[in-house]
Design a protein around this motif. Structure first.
Motif, mmCIF file in Angstrom:
data_model
loop_
_atom_site.group_PDB
_atom_site.id
_atom_site.type_symbol
_atom_site.label_atom_id
_atom_site.label_comp_id
_atom_site.label_asym_id
_atom_site.label_seq_id
_atom_site.Cartn_x
_atom_site.Cartn_y
_atom_site.Cartn_z
ATOM 1 N N GLN A 228 129.739 -32.690 -36.428
ATOM 2 C CA GLN A 228 128.814 -33.084 -37.496
ATOM 3 C C GLN A 228 129.599 -33.608 -38.709
ATOM 4 O O GLN A 228 129.237 -34.618 -39.304
ATOM 5 C CB GLN A 228 127.973 -31.864 -37.901
ATOM 6 C CG GLN A 228 126.700 -32.205 -38.669
ATOM 7 C CD GLN A 228 125.766 -33.120 -37.885
ATOM 8 O OE1 GLN A 228 125.641 -33.016 -36.664
ATOM 9 N NE2 GLN A 228 125.151 -34.075 -38.575
ATOM 10 N N ALA A 229 130.659 -32.885 -39.022
ATOM 11 C CA ALA A 229 131.464 -33.301 -40.181
ATOM 12 C C ALA A 229 132.088 -34.673 -39.943
ATOM 13 O O ALA A 229 132.109 -35.530 -40.830
ATOM 14 C CB ALA A 229 132.562 -32.282 -40.434
ATOM 15 N N ILE B 162 136.282 -26.887 -43.442
ATOM 16 C CA ILE B 162 136.251 -26.020 -42.261
ATOM 17 C C ILE B 162 135.358 -24.836 -42.572
ATOM 18 O O ILE B 162 135.544 -24.147 -43.582
ATOM 19 C CB ILE B 162 137.672 -25.548 -41.903
ATOM 20 C CG1 ILE B 162 138.507 -26.765 -41.516
ATOM 21 C CG2 ILE B 162 137.645 -24.550 -40.769
ATOM 22 C CD1 ILE B 162 139.976 -26.529 -41.570
ATOM 23 N N SER B 163 134.392 -24.632 -41.706
ATOM 24 C CA SER B 163 133.416 -23.565 -41.986
ATOM 25 C C SER B 163 133.971 -22.207 -41.527
ATOM 26 O O SER B 163 134.981 -22.133 -40.830
ATOM 27 C CB SER B 163 132.118 -23.861 -41.246
ATOM 28 O OG SER B 163 132.392 -23.960 -39.869
ATOM 29 N N LYS C 204 132.536 -24.749 -30.993
ATOM 30 C CA LYS C 204 131.347 -25.600 -30.941
ATOM 31 C C LYS C 204 130.136 -24.786 -30.492
ATOM 32 O O LYS C 204 129.042 -24.913 -31.031
ATOM 33 C CB LYS C 204 131.606 -26.754 -29.968
ATOM 34 C CG LYS C 204 130.770 -27.976 -30.285
ATOM 35 C CD LYS C 204 131.184 -29.112 -29.409
ATOM 36 C CE LYS C 204 130.263 -30.286 -29.621
ATOM 37 N NZ LYS C 204 130.586 -31.359 -28.668
ATOM 38 N N LYS C 205 130.403 -23.927 -29.519
ATOM 39 C CA LYS C 205 129.303 -23.082 -29.015
ATOM 40 C C LYS C 205 128.796 -22.187 -30.144
ATOM 41 O O LYS C 205 127.595 -22.002 -30.325
ATOM 42 C CB LYS C 205 129.806 -22.231 -27.845
ATOM 43 C CG LYS C 205 129.735 -22.951 -26.510
ATOM 44 C CD LYS C 205 130.248 -22.052 -25.407
ATOM 45 C CE LYS C 205 130.411 -22.866 -24.120
ATOM 46 N NZ LYS C 205 131.171 -22.104 -23.110
ATOM 47 N N ILE C 206 129.758 -21.650 -30.930
ATOM 48 C CA ILE C 206 129.368 -20.746 -32.034
ATOM 49 C C ILE C 206 128.534 -21.508 -33.064
ATOM 50 O O ILE C 206 127.528 -21.027 -33.551
ATOM 51 C CB ILE C 206 130.625 -20.136 -32.704
ATOM 52 C CG1 ILE C 206 131.331 -19.225 -31.701
ATOM 53 C CG2 ILE C 206 130.272 -19.352 -33.951
ATOM 54 C CD1 ILE C 206 132.730 -18.802 -32.096
ATOM 55 N N GLU C 207 128.956 -22.742 -33.353
ATOM 56 C CA GLU C 207 128.214 -23.550 -34.332
ATOM 57 C C GLU C 207 126.797 -23.856 -33.852
ATOM 58 O O GLU C 207 125.868 -23.923 -34.624
ATOM 59 C CB GLU C 207 128.962 -24.859 -34.573
ATOM 60 C CG GLU C 207 130.134 -24.700 -35.511
ATOM 61 C CD GLU C 207 130.992 -25.943 -35.608
ATOM 62 O OE1 GLU C 207 132.090 -25.843 -36.175
ATOM 63 O OE2 GLU C 207 130.560 -27.001 -35.080
#
Lengths: 482, 216
Positions: free
Chosen positions: A209-210, A378-379, A479-482
């Motif tokens: 997304q970023a 970075i999140s 990615k899965k966590i996001e």
């Protein structure tokens, strides 16, 4: 004499020759001079000097001094008068009137402040509107007006830009030639490029997304270099293949940047401390050496190259004009400014091209644009991690740690300490303990891999592949966590 | 009558012959009046009397400037600036000192300005630096004292002195001012004038040693 200091005696003698002493001190000085030959000598010298100075001839009279002075006074007086639009005697009155007028204006402005603000607001809106209509919509650059995002991408990827839709003209920049570049202007494209959309690109590179945000903004600025800079290495590989398949003129790895003005660069270099010790790094070795850099020779060389570049640009300009006037045969070669340089114009259908080629790598090689990674936030728990650089050295090894989104931690071992040029070769690649957070549960696996390398059970390339694999796994997990 | 005289000064050639001759008669009389009277007339609107003050003192001012700089070319430019400044400031003259010490003060200040400008220029001019460096000067006059006239050597010696030592010696020995007047012109204490004068003479003696040796 003993009771007085030298400078006190001198001052007394000075006053004596000027006749500034009272009778008592005059007597004292005369006695002193009679007793002491040095004082007597000094007194004589002072008298002689005074005589010389007093008898100095006056400077000759100059006729017309007053005339000249009165003219100058008159002139200055007139200049002073001319500055004022009223007689001088009215200055106090005019000053008072000015002050009153300023107060009146201030009161009027204050009373009408709301309408003034409104007016200023309207003006500001108009400026904003004009800016959006004329500049943002690119009416000042008609070639690029009315381009949608897909056309921009088409130009960024394949270097083809429609100039005039009705006339079906297009501009094509071709950098596929290894040692040169080509600019084509014509009615239609020489080779058909696939029609691409932004969606096609996203499908290929699968951005986060970023990254999408970054790419979207870069697309609007027609900067392919910016897009590639925003990608991870494996994404860049895919983009490169995508461009190759589509016959794109650009390579992903780097693009030629316009050379900076050499003089400016040299000015900057002079400001830096003149170090003579360098570390030359290649993919698998690094040399630590003393090198004398003769800036003046480099400056002269760069100047020569710059002059040649200007020559080439001038020749290209001439060619373009002549071709436009149909004075050229389909293939035309101009005498090049250098022996190993080729400047050529030729025609393919309705297109004409100008090609600048070099048989040597040293010419026209504009500096390679360095990879610049956009700052992507970075999140999660990895906040605050930035670029970090550290350097350690001991007798036999040195270690460079570059910690960022893509990390490289290199430990180099000295191969031949007796050599004048200290040469190091790659010893191992490993993760810094600080990076365990980034690789999470894989940290222990990495360490064990490195141990295996040290024991000779596996080689470094296998380790690299493993690291790459782990990076992909880690990214998928995130990615899965996001 | 005075107004007519003033008009003749301001209008120059266009003035009437008759009024010119009347003004001349008045001017002859004014020429003999004291500084104080002329200044009072000036302050009462008769600016033309300034001419008499200029004619009375311009020789001394030119001499002073020449003694400081020892350059004929710039005397008139600086002297002109001195009198223009005096003309502008004369309406505010309060008779607290004599006119000529006041005028000298202006001349000294203008000369200091010029010396300051030269100092700045000197910093950027290698040639000037080489020509005027004290060491060079001493070397020159020590080696060839006989090549120059005594007066010229003294003038050159004066030029080699720093401004704060050159001025009191010029004002005292060349212009004949008293210690009080020098203190007034230089705006310092009398004690300072005495010590500077003594040191200036010592420095001059040192730089003119060969000349003094030959003559005493």
């Amino acid at each position: 004499m003993k009771q007085l200091l030298n400078h006190e005696v001198s001052e007394l003698l000075s006053l004596y020759v000027d006749g500034e002493l009272d009778a008592e001190k005059v007597k004292f000085v005369e006695q002193l001079a009679a007793q002491n030959s040095e004082v007597a000598n000094e007194l004589n010298e002072l008298r002689f000097l005074k005589r010389l100075l007093t008898s100095k001839q006056p400077v000759p009279e100059k006729l017309g001094f007053w005339t000249r002075l009165s003219v100058e006074l008159d002139k200055r007086s007139r200049e002073q008068d001319n500055l004022l639009p009223f007689p001088k005697k009215l200055i106090p009155l005019m000053s008072a009137l000015g002050a009153v007028a300023m107060v009146v204006v201030a009161i009027v402005l204050y009373q009408n402040r709301s309408s003034l603000f409104q007016y200023a607001g309207k003006q500001s809106e108009r400026v904003q509107q004009a800016y959006e209509n004329n500049i943002l919509k690119a009416s000042l650059m008609p070639w690029f007006s009315n381009l949608d995002k897909n056309q921009v991408l088409q130009f960024a990827l394949f270097g083809t830009l429609p100039l005039d839709a009705k006339a079906e003209t297009a501009l094509r920049v071709d950098e596929s030639a290894e040692k040169g570049y080509r600019i084509d202007v014509g009615r239609k494209q020489a080779k058909a490029n696939p029609r691409v959309t932004v969606a096609d690109l996203y499908k290929q590179i699968n951005p986060t997304q970023a990254q999408l945000l970054v790419i979207d903004s870069l697309l609007n600025r027609v900067m392919l270099a910016g897009i590639t800079a925003s990608l991870e290495p494996h994404q860049r590989d895919r983009l490169e293949r995508f461009l190759q398949t589509g016959n794109a003129p650009y390579k992903v790895a780097a693009s030629n940047a316009l050379p900076e003005k050499a003089e400016r660069i040299f000015r900057e270099i002079h400001r830096m401390p003149q170090v003579k010790t360098f570390i030359l790094v290649s993919p698998d070795s690094a040399a630590y050496s003393h090198i004398d850099v003769d800036l003046e020779t480099i400056r002269i060389r760069v100047r020569q190259v710059e002059f040649q570049r200007h020559d080439i640009e001038a020749q290209m300009d001439v060619l373009m004009r002549r071709f436009a006037d149909r004075e050229m045969s389909p293939v035309h070669q101009l005498p090049a400014p250098r022996e190993n340089m080729r400047v050529e114009a030729h025609r393919e259908g309705d297109f004409f091209s100008i090609r600048v080629e070099s048989s040597s790598d040293e010419t026209l090689s504009a500096p390679r644009m360095m990879w610049v990674k956009p700052r992507i936030r970075i999140s999660g728990s990895e906040k605050g991690r930035g670029f970090n650089y550290r350097f350690y050295q001991d007798d036999s090894t040195f270690r460079v740690e570059m910690q960022g989104d893509s990390i490289t931690i290199v430990k180099m071992g000295k191969m031949n300490p007796l050599h004048t040029m200290e040469h190091y070769t790659l010893d191992s690649i490993f993760r810094d303990p600080n990076m365990r957070m980034r690789v999470g549960i894989h940290a222990m696996r990495l360490d064990s891999l490195m141990d295996a390398v040290r024991r000779g059970e596996t080689d470094i390339n296998t380790v690299r592949k493993q690291i790459r694999k782990m990076e992909i796994e880690e990214r998928t997990r995130r990615k899965k966590i996001e | 009558m005075i107004e007519q005289g003033h008009k003749s000064l301001r209008d120059g050639k266009s003035s009437h012959m008759a009024s010119q001759s009347v003004a001349d008669v008045v001017d002859v009389a004014l020429d003999e009046k004291s500084d104080e009277l002329l200044i009072t007339l000036f302050q009462n609107g008769n600016q033309h009397v300034f001419r008499f003050l200029v004619e009375r003192y311009h020789g001394r001012i030119r001499n002073l400037i020449y003694s400081i700089f020892h350059e004929q070319e710039i005397i008139d430019d600086i002297a002109q600036e001195v009198f223009i400044k005096a003309y502008e400031a004369l309406p505010r003259f309060r008779f607290e000192s004599s006119f000529y010490t006041w005028l000298y003060r202006i001349a000294v200040n203008k000369s200091r300005d010029e010396l300051r400008k030269r100092k700045v220029r000197k910093m950027f001019s290698l040639q000037t630096m080489l020509n005027s460096s004290d060491k060079e000067f001493h070397a020159k006059i020590t080696v060839h004292p006989e090549d120059k006239e005594a007066q010229e050597l003294v003038a050159a010696g004066l030029q080699s002195l720093p401004e704060k030592f050159r001025l009191p010696i010029v004002l005292k020995d060349i212009d004949g001012l008293s210690y009080e007047e020098i203190a007034d012109v230089m705006q310092c204490e009398i004690g300072t004038v005495k010590s500077r004068l003594s040191r200036a003479r010592a420095m001059l003696r040192k730089s003119l040693k060969p000349l003094l040796k030959d003559n005493i």
